[in-house]
Design an enzyme around this catalytic site. Structure first.
Site, PDB file in Angstrom:
ATOM      1  N   GLY A  50      23.660 -46.100 -41.708  1.00  0.00           N
ATOM      2  CA  GLY A  50      22.739 -45.684 -40.659  1.00  0.00           C
ATOM      3  C   GLY A  50      23.511 -45.336 -39.411  1.00  0.00           C
ATOM      4  N   GLN A  55      24.520 -44.382 -30.460  1.00  0.00           N
ATOM      5  CA  GLN A  55      25.892 -44.620 -30.939  1.00  0.00           C
ATOM      6  C   GLN A  55      26.788 -43.398 -30.782  1.00  0.00           C
ATOM      7  OE1 GLN A  55      24.453 -46.364 -34.908  1.00  0.00           O
ATOM      8  NE2 GLN A  55      26.293 -47.547 -34.447  1.00  0.00           N
ATOM      9  N   CYS A 112      28.172 -53.229 -37.814  1.00  0.00           N
ATOM     10  CA  CYS A 112      27.694 -52.069 -37.063  1.00  0.00           C
ATOM     11  C   CYS A 112      28.889 -51.182 -36.741  1.00  0.00           C
ATOM     12  CB  CYS A 112      27.043 -52.551 -35.771  1.00  0.00           C
ATOM     13  SG  CYS A 112      26.495 -51.217 -34.686  1.00  0.00           S
ATOM     14  N   LEU A 113      28.707 -49.876 -36.874  1.00  0.00           N
ATOM     15  CA  LEU A 113      29.806 -48.944 -36.584  1.00  0.00           C
ATOM     16  C   LEU A 113      30.218 -48.999 -35.112  1.00  0.00           C
ATOM     17  CD1 LEU A 113      28.577 -45.836 -38.639  1.00  0.00           C
ATOM     18  CD2 LEU A 113      30.432 -47.415 -39.250  1.00  0.00           C
ATOM     19  N   HIS A 154      17.817 -52.680 -37.899  1.00  0.00           N
ATOM     20  CA  HIS A 154      19.080 -52.511 -37.178  1.00  0.00           C
ATOM     21  C   HIS A 154      19.081 -51.194 -36.385  1.00  0.00           C
ATOM     22  CE1 HIS A 154      23.663 -52.908 -37.073  1.00  0.00           C
ATOM     23  NE2 HIS A 154      23.451 -51.690 -36.634  1.00  0.00           N
ATOM     24  N   GLU A 155      18.685 -50.105 -37.040  1.00  0.00           N
ATOM     25  CA  GLU A 155      18.731 -48.784 -36.374  1.00  0.00           C
ATOM     26  C   GLU A 155      17.686 -48.687 -35.261  1.00  0.00           C
ATOM     27  OE1 GLU A 155      21.293 -47.089 -36.845  1.00  0.00           O
ATOM     28  OE2 GLU A 155      21.897 -48.217 -38.620  1.00  0.00           O
ATOM     29  N   HIS A 158      18.785 -50.254 -32.113  1.00  0.00           N
ATOM     30  CA  HIS A 158      19.686 -49.397 -31.325  1.00  0.00           C
ATOM     31  C   HIS A 158      18.896 -48.534 -30.335  1.00  0.00           C
ATOM     32  CE1 HIS A 158      23.766 -49.928 -32.726  1.00  0.00           C
ATOM     33  NE2 HIS A 158      23.445 -49.751 -34.005  1.00  0.00           N
TER      34      HIS A 158
HETATM   35 ZN    ZN Z   1      24.613 -50.345 -35.584  1.00  0.00          ZN
END
Ligand code: ZN
Length: 200
Positions: A50, A55, A112-113, A154-155, A158
């Site tokens: 995701g 991000q 998480c990225l 999670h997304e 964000h």
């Molecule tokens: Zn993330």
């Protein structure tokens, strides 16, 4: 040529700001359609399951999700079943709203990225119902469970300026290297015990 956007890391103000919704007119703009494509390519390149607009430094309520079978090729069927992790085809979420959360929660390591290289235990609702617009601004509704429900939560976090570290079990925070070395094959119950945490 796929475009790879820069994924910002924790500490970047964009990750802590609430994003604004997109109008159907904006969604149809070539510039927004291009952002969707670039976010898809960036997510696949990372690789990740995701990616949310903050991000890549954009304050808009847009996220992409895709969980491919090849990402879990080395994971045992037992672990996949425990996590309820199944492939999720590519999808675009615009202005998503979680309209129902299950009371039942499940706890797993999550990363998480934008917190690159780390993971921690995070409790999430096992099932959620999400309303959103797709890339054609069509209203959609999805009922998700297991790992897919976790990705959605999670997304969508964000888009509200939240990161998993806001909900994590702090004592479980680990580098991904140590996750593989010490924790990956343990049950969550065994991890909690080893870390001196009360049984979940
Ligand atoms: Zn993330």
């Amino acid at each position: 040529m796929p475009v790879r956007l820069k994924i910002v890391q924790a500490g970047e103000p964009a990750l802590r700001q609430a994003s604004r919704p997109l109008t159907p007119t904006e969604i149809a703009l070539p510039s927004v359609q291009q952002v969707i494509e670039h976010m898809r390519d960036t997510m696949r390149d990372a690789p990740g399951v995701g990616l949310a607009a903050p991000q890549v430094g954009l304050g808009i309520q847009l996220a992409v999700i895709e969980d491919r079978a090849e990402y879990t090729a080395g994971v045992s069927a037992e672990v996949l079943a425990e996590r309820e992790r199944l492939p999720v085809p590519f999808m675009v979420l615009i202005n998503p709203k979680i309209v129902e959360y299950s009371k039942e929660t499940v706890e797993f390591f999550e990363g998480c990225l934008s917190v690159a290289g780390f993971s921690a235990l995070v409790k999430r609702s096992r099932r959620v119902m999400v309303e959103y617009l797709d890339e054609n601004a069509h209203p959609c509704k999805v009922e998700a469970s297991g790992w897919f429900a976790r990705i959605l939560q999670h997304e969508i976090d964000h888009l509200h300026g939240k990161l998993y570290i806001d909900h994590m079990e702090t004592r479980s925070f680990t580098s991904n290297e140590n996750l593989v070395r010490h924790w990956k094959s343990s049950s969550i119950q065994a991890v909690r015990e080893a870390l001196g945490l009360p049984a979940a």
